[in-house]
Design a protein around this motif. Structure first.
Motif, PDB file in Angstrom:
ATOM      1  N   ARG A  85       0.808  -1.210  -0.040  1.00  0.00           N
ATOM      2  CA  ARG A  85       0.100   0.165  -0.013  1.00  0.00           C
ATOM      3  C   ARG A  85       0.908   1.426  -0.103  1.00  0.00           C
ATOM      4  O   ARG A  85       0.418   2.254  -0.529  1.00  0.00           O
ATOM      5  N   ILE A  86       1.990   1.206   0.596  1.00  0.00           N
ATOM      6  CA  ILE A  86       2.653   2.590   0.782  1.00  0.00           C
ATOM      7  C   ILE A  86       3.860   2.829  -0.092  1.00  0.00           C
ATOM      8  O   ILE A  86       4.420   1.818  -0.500  1.00  0.00           O
ATOM      9  N   THR A  87       3.849   4.052  -0.972  1.00  0.00           N
ATOM     10  CA  THR A  87       4.429   4.449  -2.007  1.00  0.00           C
ATOM     11  C   THR A  87       5.436   5.457  -1.332  1.00  0.00           C
ATOM     12  O   THR A  87       5.000   6.047  -0.318  1.00  0.00           O
ATOM     13  N   PHE A  88       6.274   6.016  -2.408  1.00  0.00           N
ATOM     14  CA  PHE A  88       7.191   7.203  -1.842  1.00  0.00           C
ATOM     15  C   PHE A  88       6.326   8.382  -1.467  1.00  0.00           C
ATOM     16  O   PHE A  88       6.494   9.290  -0.772  1.00  0.00           O
ATOM     17  N   ARG A  89       5.166   8.575  -2.610  1.00  0.00           N
ATOM     18  CA  ARG A  89       4.396   9.587  -2.305  1.00  0.00           C
ATOM     19  C   ARG A  89       3.517   9.677  -0.864  1.00  0.00           C
ATOM     20  O   ARG A  89       3.509  10.699  -0.336  1.00  0.00           O
ATOM     21  N   ASP A  90       3.156   8.374  -0.499  1.00  0.00           N
ATOM     22  CA  ASP A  90       2.588   8.328   0.784  1.00  0.00           C
ATOM     23  C   ASP A  90       3.533   8.632   1.804  1.00  0.00           C
ATOM     24  O   ASP A  90       3.201   9.588   2.790  1.00  0.00           O
ATOM     25  N   VAL A  91       4.884   8.287   1.873  1.00  0.00           N
ATOM     26  CA  VAL A  91       5.956   8.776   2.520  1.00  0.00           C
ATOM     27  C   VAL A  91       6.055  10.288   2.756  1.00  0.00           C
ATOM     28  O   VAL A  91       6.027  10.979   3.683  1.00  0.00           O
ATOM     29  N   LEU A  92       5.908  10.889   1.575  1.00  0.00           N
ATOM     30  CA  LEU A  92       6.280  12.501   1.428  1.00  0.00           C
ATOM     31  C   LEU A  92       5.061  13.157   2.104  1.00  0.00           C
ATOM     32  O   LEU A  92       4.682  13.979   2.938  1.00  0.00           O
ATOM     33  N   SER A  93       3.643  12.462   1.766  1.00  0.00           N
ATOM     34  CA  SER A  93       2.545  12.851   2.360  1.00  0.00           C
ATOM     35  C   SER A  93       2.572  12.910   3.924  1.00  0.00           C
ATOM     36  O   SER A  93       2.294  13.913   4.627  1.00  0.00           O
ATOM     37  N   ALA A  95       5.507  12.868   5.698  1.00  0.00           N
ATOM     38  CA  ALA A  95       6.433  13.996   6.307  1.00  0.00           C
ATOM     39  C   ALA A  95       5.564  15.300   6.419  1.00  0.00           C
ATOM     40  O   ALA A  95       6.100  16.054   7.260  1.00  0.00           O
ATOM     41  N   LEU A  96       4.937  15.730   5.323  1.00  0.00           N
ATOM     42  CA  LEU A  96       4.173  16.938   5.417  1.00  0.00           C
ATOM     43  C   LEU A  96       3.050  17.026   6.273  1.00  0.00           C
ATOM     44  O   LEU A  96       2.964  18.206   7.014  1.00  0.00           O
ATOM     45  N   TYR A  97       2.347  16.158   6.265  1.00  0.00           N
ATOM     46  CA  TYR A  97       1.015  16.088   7.175  1.00  0.00           C
ATOM     47  C   TYR A  97       0.777  14.753   7.743  1.00  0.00           C
ATOM     48  O   TYR A  97      -0.381  13.821   7.242  1.00  0.00           O
ATOM     49  N   PRO A  98       1.350  14.647   8.723  1.00  0.00           N
ATOM     50  CA  PRO A  98       1.377  13.336   9.358  1.00  0.00           C
ATOM     51  C   PRO A  98       0.129  12.776  10.098  1.00  0.00           C
ATOM     52  O   PRO A  98      -0.480  11.814   9.781  1.00  0.00           O
ATOM     53  N   ASN A  99      -0.701  13.966  10.521  1.00  0.00           N
ATOM     54  CA  ASN A  99      -2.062  13.626  11.247  1.00  0.00           C
ATOM     55  C   ASN A  99      -3.143  13.537  10.124  1.00  0.00           C
ATOM     56  O   ASN A  99      -3.705  12.493  10.155  1.00  0.00           O
ATOM     57  N   VAL A 100      -2.909  14.325   9.011  1.00  0.00           N
ATOM     58  CA  VAL A 100      -3.912  14.121   7.879  1.00  0.00           C
ATOM     59  C   VAL A 100      -3.606  12.915   7.371  1.00  0.00           C
ATOM     60  O   VAL A 100      -4.798  12.172   6.705  1.00  0.00           O
TER      61      VAL A 100
END
Length: 133
Positions: A85-93, A95-100
């Motif tokens: 399920r987890i992509t690098f885009r998810d990791v970036l998301s 990093a920027l908005y952990p709670n969201v």
């Protein structure tokens, strides 16, 4: 509830404002060109402090953050949500908005993937028996 501009300014310290609004006035997104509108900002921040006790950020808020370990975050996210399920885009998301990001993953876990739903179906949910192809 309708408030005038003056009522909002005068009562900003007691209004149930979303945390995103408070964060904005604390400088969580930086300082807008020309600064923040006063006395609205002062009133919004009255009684609302950052985790470290300060009223607001000084300078660029990101400069105070520790370095982000993308590899460790990717490992943790894959353990929590599955390797596939987890992509690098998810990791970036995250990093920027952990709670969201975590809220979105909980939403997706409950309702399934909704990224490909047309906007009208997402905003006005289907009735029982409706079909979407």
């Amino acid at each position: 509830l309708k408030l005038t501009e003056e009522e909002i300014i005068m009562n900003a310290s007691t209004l149930p404002l979303p945390q995103s609004v408070v964060d904005y006035f604390q400088g969580g997104l930086g300082t807008p060109p020309g600064g923040f509108p006063e006395p609205l900002r002062t009133n919004v921040l009255r009684g609302r402090v950052l985790a470290d006790g300060r009223t607001c950020f000084e300078g660029r808020p990101g400069s105070e953050l520790p370095p982000y370990d993308f590899d460790a975050a990717e490992t943790q996210l894959k353990e929590a949500f599955g390797t596939a399920r987890i992509t690098f885009r998810d990791v970036l998301s995250h990093a920027l908005y952990p709670n969201v990001f975590k809220e979105w993953m909980a939403f997706e876990r409950q309702y399934g993937a909704v990224q490909r739903l047309p906007t009208h179906v997402f905003l006005r949910p289907m009735e029982l028996g409706d079909e979407y192809f």
